[in-house]
Structures are given as structure tokens and as C-alpha cells.
Design an enzyme around this catalytic site. Structure first.
Site, PDB file in Angstrom:
ATOM      1  N   ASP A  99       0.698  -1.261   0.132  1.00 50.49           N
ATOM      2  CA  ASP A  99      -0.200   0.029  -0.024  1.00 50.49           C
ATOM      3  C   ASP A  99       0.993   1.313  -0.067  1.00 50.49           C
ATOM      4  O   ASP A  99       1.371   1.666   0.978  1.00 50.49           O
ATOM      5  CB  ASP A  99      -0.848   0.021   1.281  1.00 50.49           C
ATOM      6  CG  ASP A  99      -1.940   0.926   1.332  1.00 50.49           C
ATOM      7  OD1 ASP A  99      -1.498   2.056   0.577  1.00 50.49           O
ATOM      8  OD2 ASP A  99      -3.012   1.038   2.140  1.00 50.49           O
ATOM      9  N   HIS A 100       0.918   1.932  -1.095  1.00 41.73           N
ATOM     10  CA  HIS A 100       1.760   3.044  -1.258  1.00 41.73           C
ATOM     11  C   HIS A 100       1.454   4.134  -0.317  1.00 41.73           C
ATOM     12  O   HIS A 100       2.183   5.332  -0.204  1.00 41.73           O
ATOM     13  CB  HIS A 100       1.902   3.489  -2.669  1.00 41.73           C
ATOM     14  CG  HIS A 100       3.045   4.170  -2.913  1.00 41.73           C
ATOM     15  ND1 HIS A 100       4.188   4.588  -2.070  1.00 41.73           N
ATOM     16  CD2 HIS A 100       3.701   4.488  -4.320  1.00 41.73           C
ATOM     17  CE1 HIS A 100       5.146   4.848  -3.007  1.00 41.73           C
ATOM     18  NE2 HIS A 100       4.701   5.139  -4.080  1.00 41.73           N
TER      19      HIS A 100
END
Length: 475
Positions: A444-445
Site C-alpha cells: 500500500d503506497h
């Protein structure tokens, strides 16, 4: 007030100990007519948001604040020309309007100027508190009915979700406006400064619902407000091209399908690829085969991979977090439960090995075997598939060189493992055959950046290459 010019200065009220409070929304512009208590700007400190109201009525001459700027107590906020002081000539107000009592709210104070006076035979006007909901149009507050928004709205809208309403990114005036309309702010997408919900967003939401559109689903995972619906894929009549048949999805596929879709839509996925040299690991595993069988366990490569992931997660605890619903905080887990994707006749399931950090290689192998058997037999209990912190999806027994696994929300990362292969690797001045294992880390950036992901896979590859350290006893 300057008697000569008729100009009134509106200044920021006492803000207490707060300094340099951010201006997140400017609600008026030059030329707008405002009344006493009409909100001019919305300020937001690290504690709360507040609207700064006008202290006089008139026409805005100049706004001295800008969105994104800061203000302090006593700062000049706006200059306005008081009513009747040098303003362009206007039609005299109707006697009924002139005799109206002072307004007690922005909506009530502006309503007489926006509605024609009732005929003499009309019933007395309702008190200000009962005035129909109003919205800004050209700087003035006018009834929503004049903007094409019916006032019978509450029965058409979902009940207000108070926790979601309180978390919505909106200022006080927008919250008050939403409550007047019965709008659940948890279902409204913001398009203002920093995705803040504006009056226009609330009005558009009401129009959408009353026009026959369904309210958006509630706040999505990660705490973001509901987003506009995605465009649908047009249906196709496949029978026109040839014979067809319907095959229903399994229950597991129906459940997992919607969850995977939600994860893919709501989480910004990035995948980091790497390789691990597992030549020594496989040699070590083969040498321990008899000992493992004597202990009643099957020592698979997944047990070593899981043990290596435990060490990597302890080294990089950010991977063992979850994004809080408000989207501004991380929930840091103080436990470590690892999930693994299991292929079953009915579809993919993800059993969870609890307290993986407290298990050695043999205990992990035993837990993996037990859960995999229960998965194949369809006997997994709900507790066997809950509480995961990080998931491993291993396709090594099937094939493939790399893939992009979808994060098992609300986790923030997942490791994909493909089939290992013998490759010529340049080492110590020459090429030598080494067994290389492809790794695919999706993350998850919003929580993890690329540099941290690369460090994680590098650490994981190094840990797998030093396989004997994975046999250390767990304290």
C-alpha cells in the site's frame, strides 16, 4: 466603521493560544452580500475547524485572506460596505421585510432579501428557525427550491451515520447545512481544498439522490469518504455469437471477489520484484527431511519463507500496521499473525497462523499442514481466517516467474512467491548454478514507500539465503 466611506473592517476574533491558523476555505468573494453571522472563512487548527462569521451586514469589498494562508487573532479578514452606505441604488424593501425581526442565523438573515414579500392576505411568515434550507448563489443565501433542489429530502436519504459524520472532512457551516438537509456526510465525496467537503458537494449529493441515483456506499477502507461510482462494463449478449452455458461461482469465489475488487479499487498498489538465492535453504531442508518426518511434520519451503517473513516484519514493523479509518494514523499491531493463500477445490482461502513469531520452523510447518488440511476439507472455522497481519501467496508448486498479488485488506502488504529455478549467477569471479526464488511484494503506497519496500525484499532475500539462521530457537 469609517463614517466617511461606509466601510467596515471585519477582523479575526480571539483564537486563544492558537497561532498561524490555516485558512482551508474562503466562503465569500468581493461583491457578495452578507449578513451578521454569515460565515466568511473556515479556519482549521490541529484541534478543530471553525467558521469565522461576519460582524456586520453589507457587501464584500475585499477579502484579505486566501485559501492555504494563515491568520491570527486580530488580523484583518474582510472589508465590507455597510448596508445603505454608498451602495448602488436598489429597490426599497417591502414593508413586510423591513419590519422583520433581526435574523438569528445566516440562512434566516438572507432569506428576506431573496424572497419577494408575501401578499397582504398571506399567513404570517414562520420564525427564522423554521426558514427553508438555503444555499449560496452569487454570494447570497437563497432557498434551495429556487436552485432546483426539493426540500422533502430526508425520507430519500440514508440515516446519518454519526461516527462517519463526525469523521467527515468538512467545516462547521457545511456540517450544519448537511444536517438541515439530512445528508449523511460519510457518503459525500469532497472536492474542495485538500478533498474537503463543500456546500456544492452536499448540494450535488442531494440532487443526485433525488434524481434517482443511489447514495454512494459508506466510507471506504482506509478512511476515505465515499467515491463516485465506477463506470460499469456494458452487458454483452454472448449467445448471439454461439452457444453458452451458465456456471455459478462458488460461495468462496463470490465472497472473495467483492473483497478483492474493493482492495484493488481503494488501495494504491505497487509491486516490488526481487530474487532470493535458496540453494543452501533447499540443501538444508533436504538434510532435515528425516528429522521432520520423525516429528510428524512435512517441512515445506513455505515454512522457511514464513520464518524469514517473521524476521523481516520484526525488522520493518511498518509492514505490520493498518491504516486507521481517519486516514491520518497507523494502527501498529503488537502481535504477528501470518496468513497464507491456500488453493482448494472451492476457491482460494487464506488461513492464518497465529503468533507466528513465537513458533520455530517445526511449529510453523505443523501449523501450515493442519490449516491446509482443514482448508481442503472445507472445515476452516471463521477464527482460522481472521486477524492476519501479512499474507504469503505461494505459487511455487504450480509455476510462473512473477505476479502482482492483491493486498488482503486491511493489511498493507502481501508477498507473492513464484517457482524457483536453477540459474547461472555470477559469483566470486565466475558463473555458478544457483537456485533462485522470485519474490513479488505488493504494498500500500499510502503507508509504505518504494525505498522501504526495496529494503524489505533485500532483507528477506538475504535472510532466505542464510537459511541456518532460520533454525534458531524461538525465545
Amino acid at each position: 466603521m469609517n463614517a466617511a466611506t461606509g466601510l467596515v473592517e471585519v477582523r479575526v476574533p480571539d483564537l486563544g493560544n492558537f497561532k498561524d491558523v490555516a485558512v482551508i476555505e474562503v466562503l465569500v468573494k468581493p461583491g457578495d452580500s452578507v449578513g451578521v453571522d454569515t460565515p466568511l472563512v473556515t479556519l482549521e487548527s490541529d484541534k478543530a475547524a471553525m467558521d469565522v462569521p461576519s460582524t456586520a451586514s453589507g457587501v464584500i469589498e475585499k477579502i484579505h485572506a486566501t485559501k492555504g494562508g494563515t491568520l491570527n487573532s486580530g488580523d484583518l479578514l474582510a472589508t465590507l460596505r455597510a448596508d445603505g452606505a454608498g451602495a448602488p441604488a436598489a429597490a426599497a424593501p417591502a414593508p413586510a421585510a423591513a419590519a422583520a425581526p433581526p435574523a438569528t442565523s445566516p440562512a434566516a438573515s438572507a432569506a428576506p432579501a431573496a424572497r419577494p414579500a408575501p401578499p397582504p392576505q398571506a399567513a404570517p411568515a414562520p420564525p427564522p428557525a423554521a426558514a427553508p434550507p438555503a444555499e449560496r448563489s452569487g454570494g447570497k443565501l437563497v432557498p434551495l427550491s429556487q436552485l432546483g433542489v426539493p426540500t422533502s429530502y430526508r425520507q430519500d436519504l440514508a440515516p446519518i451515520d454519526e461516527p462517519g459524520f463526525s469523521r467527515a472532512h468538512a467545516g462547521p457551516s457545511v456540517r450544519r447545512f448537511a444536517r438541515e438537509l439530512g445528508v449523511n456526510l460519510a457518503q459525500v465525496a469532497g472536492h474542495g481544498f485538500k478533498d474537503r467537503i463543500t456546500h456544492e458537494d452536499v448540494k450535488a449529493f442531494v440532487k443526485h439522490v433525488l434524481g434517482g441515483g443511489a447514495p454512494a456506499a459508506g466510507a471506504a477502507a482506509g478512511g476515505a469518504a465515499a467515491r463516485p461510482a465506477l463506470p460499469e462494463v456494458p452487458p454483452v449478449d454472448f449467445a448471439q455469437f454461439g452457444p453458452t452455458a451458465l456456471e455459478p461461482l462458488s460461495r468462496i469465489q463470490r465472497i472473495s471477489g467483492s473483497r478483492l475488487h474493493a482492495s484493488w479499487v481503494n488501495i494504491p498498489h505497487v509491486t516490488q520484484f526481487d530474487e532470493a538465492d535458496i540453494t543452501e535453504l533447499e540443501q538444508l531442508r533436504a538434510s532435515l527431511k528425516d528429522k521432520a518426518q520423525a516429528a510428524g511434520v512435512k517441512l515445506t519451503p513455505l515454512a522457511f519463507i514464513m520464518r524469514a517473513c517473521v524476521k523481516a516484519l520484526q525488522e520493518f514493523p511498518r509492514f505490520n500496521t493498518a491504516l486507521a479509518p481517519d486516514g491520518a494514523n497507523l494502527i501498529v499491531r503488537k502481535y504477528l499473525h501470518l496468513g497464507f493463500a491456500a488453493d482448494t477445490p472451492n476457491g482460494l482461502v487464506v488461513p492464518v497462523v497465529r503468533d507466528a513469531d513465537r513458533k520455530d520452523i517445526y511449529a510453523l510447518a505443523r501449523a501450515l499442514g493442519t490449516l491446509a488440511d482443514k482448508a481442503r476439507q472445507g472445515k476452516l472455522a471463521p477464527a482460522d481466517m481472521q486477524g492476519g497481519c501479512f499474507t504469503i501467496s505461494s505459487l511455487g508448486g504450480i509455476g510462473g516467474t512473477a505476479f502482482t498479488p492483491i493486498i488482503n485488506a486491511p493489511e498493507v502488504a502481501i508477498l507473492g512467491v513464484s517457482r524457483s529455478s536453477m540459474r547461472p549467477i555470477y559469483k566470486e569471479g565466475g558463473f555458478v548454478p544457483r537456485l533462485m526464488l522470485p519474490l513479488s511484494l505488493s504494498y500500500d503506497h499510502r503507508v509504505i514507500d518504494g525505498a522501504m519496500a526495496a529494503r524489505f525484499t533485500t532483507f528477506l532475500a538475504h535472510t532466505l539465503a542464510e537459511a541456518r539462521a532460520l533454525l534458531e530457537a524461538v525465545l
